[in-house]
Design a protein around this motif. Structure first.
Motif, PDB file in Angstrom:
ATOM      1  N   MET A   1       0.830  -1.184   0.000  1.00  0.00           N
ATOM      2  CA  MET A   1       0.000   0.000   0.000  1.00  0.00           C
ATOM      3  C   MET A   1       0.876   1.248   0.000  1.00  0.00           C
ATOM      4  N   GLU A   2       0.425   2.220  -0.732  1.00  0.00           N
ATOM      5  CA  GLU A   2       1.071   3.523  -0.790  1.00  0.00           C
ATOM      6  C   GLU A   2       0.209   4.522  -0.031  1.00  0.00           C
ATOM      7  N   THR A   3       0.823   5.609   0.399  1.00  0.00           N
ATOM      8  CA  THR A   3       0.093   6.700   1.025  1.00  0.00           C
ATOM      9  C   THR A   3       0.408   7.976   0.271  1.00  0.00           C
ATOM     10  N   ALA A   4      -0.642   8.724  -0.055  1.00  0.00           N
ATOM     11  CA  ALA A   4      -0.470  10.004  -0.739  1.00  0.00           C
ATOM     12  C   ALA A   4      -1.165  11.083   0.070  1.00  0.00           C
ATOM     13  N   ASN A   5      -0.555  12.243   0.113  1.00  0.00           N
ATOM     14  CA  ASN A   5      -1.133  13.420   0.759  1.00  0.00           C
ATOM     15  C   ASN A   5      -1.088  14.555  -0.243  1.00  0.00           C
TER      16      ASN A   5
END
Length: 71
Positions: A1-5
């Motif tokens: 899983m990736e996290t983007a903000n």
């Protein structure tokens, strides 16, 4: 899983926040989208997603489709 903000501009109501979260959470590969309102009319979206199923540009396109600016 990736996290983007990323930042979203033009937020004027709680319904806007909900519509952005809802639109993102419907995308394939998104496990969680949460909007954090930092100041009036601007906030930040935190999205956890599977980069094999969706791309960062798709997330931003979806936010723009709800009528808001992404930076």
């Amino acid at each position: 899983m990736e996290t983007a903000n990323f930042k979203v501009k033009g937020i004027t109501s709680p319904q806007a926040k909900s519509s952005i979260e809802s639109a993102l959470n419907k995308l394939e590969g998104v496990s969680q989208a949460k909007f954090n309102l930092k100041q009036e009319r601007q906030g930040q979206v935190n999205v956890k997603f599977d980069k094999q199923k969706t791309k960062l540009k798709d997330l931003k396109t979806e936010v723009r489709a709800t009528g808001y600016e992404v930076s």
